[in-house]
Design a protein around this motif. Structure first.
Motif, mmCIF file in Angstrom:
data_model
loop_
_atom_site.group_PDB
_atom_site.id
_atom_site.type_symbol
_atom_site.label_atom_id
_atom_site.label_comp_id
_atom_site.label_asym_id
_atom_site.label_seq_id
_atom_site.Cartn_x
_atom_site.Cartn_y
_atom_site.Cartn_z
ATOM 1 N N LEU A 71 -44.417 28.911 -3.706
ATOM 2 C CA LEU A 71 -43.043 29.060 -3.245
ATOM 3 C C LEU A 71 -42.499 27.652 -3.024
ATOM 4 N N PRO A 72 -41.446 27.268 -3.710
ATOM 5 C CA PRO A 72 -40.963 25.890 -3.578
ATOM 6 C C PRO A 72 -40.365 25.613 -2.203
ATOM 7 N N SER A 73 -40.776 24.536 -1.595
ATOM 8 C CA SER A 73 -40.244 24.183 -0.274
ATOM 9 C C SER A 73 -38.775 23.789 -0.356
ATOM 10 N N TRP A 74 -38.311 23.332 -1.523
ATOM 11 C CA TRP A 74 -36.912 22.930 -1.658
ATOM 12 C C TRP A 74 -35.953 24.113 -1.487
ATOM 13 N N LEU A 75 -36.440 25.347 -1.565
ATOM 14 C CA LEU A 75 -35.565 26.489 -1.308
ATOM 15 C C LEU A 75 -34.930 26.383 0.079
ATOM 16 N N GLY A 76 -35.621 25.745 1.001
ATOM 17 C CA GLY A 76 -35.097 25.542 2.351
ATOM 18 C C GLY A 76 -33.847 24.694 2.395
ATOM 19 N N ALA A 77 -33.582 23.932 1.339
ATOM 20 C CA ALA A 77 -32.379 23.097 1.278
ATOM 21 C C ALA A 77 -31.141 23.904 0.891
ATOM 22 N N LEU A 78 -31.323 25.158 0.503
ATOM 23 C CA LEU A 78 -30.193 26.013 0.136
ATOM 24 C C LEU A 78 -29.668 26.688 1.407
ATOM 25 N N THR A 79 -28.991 25.916 2.215
ATOM 26 C CA THR A 79 -28.627 26.336 3.565
ATOM 27 C C THR A 79 -27.538 27.397 3.623
ATOM 28 N N GLU A 80 -26.865 27.686 2.517
ATOM 29 C CA GLU A 80 -25.837 28.731 2.485
ATOM 30 C C GLU A 80 -26.416 30.094 2.115
ATOM 31 N N LEU A 81 -27.684 30.123 1.716
ATOM 32 C CA LEU A 81 -28.291 31.388 1.284
ATOM 33 C C LEU A 81 -28.247 32.428 2.392
ATOM 34 N N GLN A 82 -27.816 33.624 2.023
ATOM 35 C CA GLN A 82 -27.816 34.746 2.947
ATOM 36 C C GLN A 82 -28.863 35.783 2.547
#
Length: 149
Positions: free
Chosen positions: A55-66
């Motif tokens: 699971l890519p840790s960079w997904l955490g940078a997508l701060t608008e994700l709902q």
């Protein structure tokens, strides 16, 4: 759509994209790092593919994700603590992968989280105590120690 192969890195150039639905295809391999540039993304569906890397840790940078849907893939590794940066996240569905380890304490920072679906993975240990401060959370899991529904 029966698409297969890998997700093209150029998809990360669509910086105004707010919804990305790649579900029900046959994509494999990993998610390209360039997707981190999709900063306006609110919805991402990667379910029912053949993704098989961490699971890519960079997904955490997508701060608008709902809503983040990772169901029915072969993702491995642990839930990255960086997921706690997705402060607007309301639904995290990672059913049927090979995610292991414990749910990170940082998950309690997701105060808008309403649905945490981690069934059919290889998670161990107790739920983090921070989860019990999230009054609207529904947890879907299958673990003999967890009895919250």
């Amino acid at each position: 759509m029966a698409l297969e192969g890998t997700v093209p890195p150029n998809l990360g150039n669509l910086s105004f994209l707010v919804s990305l639905d790649l579900g029900n295809n046959s994509f494999s391999g990993h998610l390209p790092n360039e997707l981190v540039h999709l900063r306006r993304l609110k919805f991402m569906n990667l379910s029912f593919n053949k993704f098989s890397r961490q699971l890519p840790s960079w997904l955490g940078a997508l701060t608008e994700l709902q809503e983040l849907i990772l169901r029915n893939n072969s993702f491995i590794g642990t839930i990255p603590p960086s997921f706690s940066n997705m402060s607007k996240l309301e639904s995290l569905r990672s059913y049927s992968n090979f995610i292991r380890g414990m749910i990170p304490q940082e998950i309690g920072n997701l105060l808008n989280l309403k649905n945490l679906d981690v069934e059919n993975n290889q998670l161990i240990g107790p739920l983090p105590l921070t989860i019990f401060n999230m009054s609207s959370l529904q947890i879907h899991c299958f673990h003999k120690e967890w009895h919250i529904w």
